[in-house]
Design a protein around this motif. Structure first.
Motif, PDB file in Angstrom:
ATOM      1  N   ILE A 109     -28.467   1.807 -68.626  1.00 42.41           N
ATOM      2  CA  ILE A 109     -27.851   0.967 -67.912  1.00 42.41           C
ATOM      3  C   ILE A 109     -26.471   1.448 -67.705  1.00 42.41           C
ATOM      4  O   ILE A 109     -25.538   1.729 -68.956  1.00 42.41           O
ATOM      5  CB  ILE A 109     -27.665  -0.445 -68.119  1.00 42.41           C
ATOM      6  CG1 ILE A 109     -29.020  -0.802 -67.821  1.00 42.41           C
ATOM      7  CG2 ILE A 109     -27.171  -1.043 -66.915  1.00 42.41           C
ATOM      8  CD1 ILE A 109     -29.512  -2.441 -68.229  1.00 42.41           C
ATOM      9  N   VAL A 138     -30.699   2.559 -63.852  1.00 44.20           N
ATOM     10  CA  VAL A 138     -29.600   2.048 -63.100  1.00 44.20           C
ATOM     11  C   VAL A 138     -28.200   1.513 -62.597  1.00 44.20           C
ATOM     12  O   VAL A 138     -27.681   1.276 -64.297  1.00 44.20           O
ATOM     13  CB  VAL A 138     -30.243   0.178 -64.084  1.00 44.20           C
ATOM     14  CG1 VAL A 138     -29.672  -1.337 -63.873  1.00 44.20           C
ATOM     15  CG2 VAL A 138     -31.710   0.056 -64.500  1.00 44.20           C
ATOM     16  N   THR A 260     -34.033   1.255 -54.474  1.00 39.24           N
ATOM     17  CA  THR A 260     -34.407   2.190 -55.839  1.00 39.24           C
ATOM     18  C   THR A 260     -33.752   3.582 -55.071  1.00 39.24           C
ATOM     19  O   THR A 260     -34.129   3.539 -53.773  1.00 39.24           O
ATOM     20  CB  THR A 260     -35.785   1.764 -56.058  1.00 39.24           C
ATOM     21  OG1 THR A 260     -36.399   2.234 -54.583  1.00 39.24           O
ATOM     22  CG2 THR A 260     -36.010   0.705 -56.388  1.00 39.24           C
ATOM     23  N   VAL A 293     -35.023  -2.975 -64.316  1.00 37.17           N
ATOM     24  CA  VAL A 293     -34.452  -2.280 -65.267  1.00 37.17           C
ATOM     25  C   VAL A 293     -36.150  -1.870 -66.019  1.00 37.17           C
ATOM     26  O   VAL A 293     -36.344  -0.726 -66.055  1.00 37.17           O
ATOM     27  CB  VAL A 293     -34.262  -3.039 -66.694  1.00 37.17           C
ATOM     28  CG1 VAL A 293     -33.951  -2.807 -68.130  1.00 37.17           C
ATOM     29  CG2 VAL A 293     -32.182  -3.321 -66.290  1.00 37.17           C
TER      30      VAL A 293
END
Length: 325
Positions: A109, A138, A260, A293
């Protein structure tokens, strides 16, 4: 009897350790990277994301940050909670020692932001290799402002803003008046937002594992709704949208707020939400983060039940954040 008791205790501890090791192995391994972000809340928001993920019981989260910090002082009391070592505050500067072992993790992330200094070339290359071979990534809020000159990164996030991005970087991406995905090559700079305010989110893709079961519309709390984002816009699936106050209502254009992206064999979840503490406390944001996630890490979402306090079409829902020491 004492001997038997000792043997029993040793055996119990041994079995307990085996169970703990098995539990840790089954957990999704997450790495949050941070250190330089124009959004001064970042030392706290990193900890908020770590806690939101770990309290689900699915994730084990580590934090690695650059040795050179930027905009850390407003929330400096949160820096130590990351257990990521001491840093030096100042102007954004490349940290030649920043080289996380991405291969140890299922998903990374980014809590970097606008004007973050470039990563070392070796680190960039290793990150590209990690994602293209099946790693998860992410991008949260201002992470899509980062690294405008990094071609592979821009492909990973699909669209971004600021940093001099313009038509050379790819088209604007939005949903048009007929609910169609539009790639608009009109010249212009990338990245704008109106005032912070609550706004309505529409679930554009109701079949994707991240958004499946979410209401068609729900209210997000005070946040920035990014607009005019542009980039390569390749292999991107829009999951949710919102209407920017910057665009004329008659245009009926809707901005992607969650999407996405496929990059090689890797999976990327990108959300523009999350400007400050209040935005992070939105139950809709927390739910989407946890699901996003998990999906980026595994390609699946097992967190299929919506929380009872999920926001409605007319009412925001927030949880006051309390740090679990």
């Amino acid at each position: 009897m004492k001997c038997k008791a000792v043997i029993f205790l040793v055996a119990y501890v041994f079995l307990l350790n085996i169970k703990l090791e098995a539990s840790n192995k089954s957990m999704i391994k997450v790495l949050i990277v941070d250190g330089q972000n124009n959004h001064v809340v970042w030392p706290k928001s990193t900890i908020m994301m770590k806690q939101y993920l770990e309290e689900s019981g699915l994730f084990k989260v580590d934090i690695v940050r650059t040795r050179y910090l930027n905009k850390s002082e407003a929330f400096k009391d949160w820096l130590a909670f990351a257990n990521a070592g001491e840093g030096v505050e100042g102007a954004p500067k490349t940290d030649d020692t920043f080289r996380p072992n991405f291969s140890k993790y299922d998903v990374v992330i980014s809590n970097f932001g606008w004007r973050a200094a470039p990563w070392p070339e070796k680190t960039k290359s290793e990150f590209e290799d990690y994602i293209s071979h099946g790693g998860g990534f992410v991008s949260v809020h201002a992470a899509d402002n980062s690294f405008p000159e990094w071609e592979a990164y821009n492909k990973m996030i699909a669209i971004g803003g600021w940093g001099g991005r313009n038509e050379k970087d790819g088209p604007y991406l939005y949903v048009g008046k007929n609910n169609e995905v539009v790639k608009d090559n009109t010249p212009g700079l990338a990245g704008k937002h109106g005032k912070r305010e609550p706004f309505l989110i529409t679930t554009y893709n109701q079949e994707h594992p991240i958004t499946k079961g979410m209401p068609v519309t729900w209210m997000h709390t005070n946040d920035e709704c990014y607009a005019y984002l542009r980039g390569p816009a390749e292999n991107v699936t829009i999951l949710a949208t919102a209407v920017s106050s910057l665009k004329a209502p008659e245009l009926e254009q809707k901005e992607p707020v969650a999407m996405t992206i496929k990059y090689g064999k890797g999976r990327v979840f990108h959300t523009i939400l999350g400007h400050d503490t209040k935005a992070f406390e939105c139950v809709g944001f927390i739910t989407m983060l946890q699901r996003g996630v998990e999906w980026a890490a595994t390609g699946k979402v097992t967190q299929t039940e919506l929380p009872n306090d999920f926001p409605s079409e007319t009412k925001v829902s927030v949880r006051d954040f309390k740090y679990n020491e």
